[in-house]
Design an enzyme around this catalytic site. Structure first.
Site, mmCIF file in Angstrom:
data_model
loop_
_atom_site.group_PDB
_atom_site.id
_atom_site.type_symbol
_atom_site.label_atom_id
_atom_site.label_comp_id
_atom_site.label_asym_id
_atom_site.label_seq_id
_atom_site.Cartn_x
_atom_site.Cartn_y
_atom_site.Cartn_z
ATOM 1 N N HIS A 191 0.961 -1.097 -0.031
ATOM 2 C CA HIS A 191 -0.070 -0.004 0.128
ATOM 3 C C HIS A 191 0.913 1.026 0.033
ATOM 4 C CE1 HIS A 191 -2.522 3.086 1.628
ATOM 5 N NE2 HIS A 191 -3.504 2.443 1.195
ATOM 6 N N GLU A 201 1.038 4.181 1.385
ATOM 7 C CA GLU A 201 1.214 4.756 2.674
ATOM 8 C C GLU A 201 2.387 3.724 3.305
ATOM 9 O OE1 GLU A 201 -1.946 5.639 5.865
ATOM 10 O OE2 GLU A 201 -0.420 5.150 7.294
ATOM 11 N N SER A 233 -9.502 0.911 0.575
ATOM 12 C CA SER A 233 -9.445 -0.230 1.324
ATOM 13 C C SER A 233 -10.394 0.549 2.328
ATOM 14 C CB SER A 233 -7.992 -0.493 1.768
ATOM 15 O OG SER A 233 -7.435 0.650 2.261
HETATM 16 S S1 SF4 Z 1 -7.155 9.099 6.762
HETATM 17 FE FE1 SF4 Z 1 -6.938 11.178 5.780
HETATM 18 S S2 SF4 Z 1 -6.807 12.412 7.488
HETATM 19 FE FE2 SF4 Z 1 -6.313 10.263 8.209
HETATM 20 S S3 SF4 Z 1 -4.163 9.987 7.762
HETATM 21 FE FE3 SF4 Z 1 -5.144 9.142 6.349
HETATM 22 S S4 SF4 Z 1 -4.925 11.091 4.781
HETATM 23 FE FE4 SF4 Z 1 -4.692 11.907 6.619
#
Ligand code: SF4
Length: 285
Positions: free
Chosen positions: A126, A128, A224
């Site tokens: 992913h 991130e 997801s």
């Molecule tokens: S869900 Fe949105 S606000 Fe929360 S960490 Fe991820 S990008 Fe940032």
């Protein structure tokens, strides 16, 4: 017929900020590159593409120079910044502050305790997670589920983090399993780094979905968070239908409904939910 849009559905702050940044740049230049889809919603990606936002992948990024590129909310590993510097790419950095803080936390843990194992509860590959792993040269152990626990050495100091969009109950389960796996006396430190913009949606959407005969859940197939929230809706209301666009609605399925709730993921634009409402009103009037 009652049709209501869930007020708590729609983009999280990180995505709102990324889209605002993109729109500001597009207003100036009319064109901007974005590394990866700005949001896991093809309708919103298409809307922005018409305004000049061009999505590129990592291979295309490496081949560019002397241009502007937006980094989306997911965050990027350090080598992406190095490539940008080398190729004279101006970065429009829309990395979410919550993600950046988590990247820093992981980096600090690794620098201060180089012999410890860093475990991240998250999805392999992913975007991130790649950004998080990149902070410590891809040495983290990624745990998606209990099958991955055997990668954890029972006798090593352990730091445990989570990708921001993972479910809280899943985190608690893995945490307990790691505690059991580690030998007695091993230093174990854990950090609940799940973003409440996502996890708070679960109780909210549960309450919302129970109130209607039918729930229309709008989301992208790549999201997801969308999959998780759709399943939450379905668990409390079996008459939940997943759609990506108004045209996906099967009117045979909803023709006897007296009330319809429309909701979506943190990547679902409000305008899409409004279009869905208008489409239903038009077809059923
Ligand atoms: S869900 Fe949105 S606000 Fe929360 S960490 Fe991820 S990008 Fe940032």
């Amino acid at each position: 017929m009652l049709i209501e849009i869930d007020q708590s559905s729609g983009f999280c702050n990180g995505v709102v900020r990324a889209i605002q940044k993109a729109e500001q740049e597009l207003a100036k230049d009319g064109h901007l590159y974005c590394l990866g889809d700005i949001v896991h919603n093809s309708q919103e990606v298409q809307r922005l593409r018409k305004n000049g936002l061009e999505t590129i992948d990592n291979k295309q990024f490496r081949e560019l120079s002397d241009v502007k590129v937006l980094f989306r909310a997911h965050g990027e590993p350090p080598e992406t910044y190095r490539i940008a510097e080398r190729n004279n790419i101006k970065i429009i950095d829309a990395s979410c502050r919550v993600v950046l803080a988590l990247q820093q936390k992981i980096k600090d843990a690794h620098e201060n305790f180089p012999n410890a194992q860093i475990v991240i509860f998250g999805k392999n590959a992913h975007a991130e997670v790649l950004g998080l792993e990149g902070q410590i040269n891809y040495t983290a152990i990624i745990v998606e589920g209990e099958d991955d626990l055997e990668k954890i050495a029972p006798d090593k100091q352990t730091f445990f983090f989570s990708q921001t969009t993972m479910p809280l109950d899943g985190f608690a389960k893995i945490l307990e399993a790691i505690e059991k796996r580690l030998n007695n006396g091993v230093d174990f430190r854990y950090f609940d780094t799940i973003c409440r913009q996502v996890s708070n949606r679960i109780p909210e959407i549960k309450k919302f979905a129970q109130r209607f005969d039918t729930v229309i859940f709008a989301g992208g197939h790549k999201s997801s968070n969308g999959k998780v929230l759709y399943e939450v809706c379905r668990s409390v209301n079996p008459n939940t239908i997943f759609v990506s666009a108004p045209e996906d609605i099967d009117f045979e399925k909803i023709k006897h409904s007296k009330s319809i709730g429309i909701c979506g993921a943190t990547s679902t634009p409000v305008w899409l939910m409004e279009n869905i409402r208008r489409h239903i009103e038009l077809k059923m009037s």
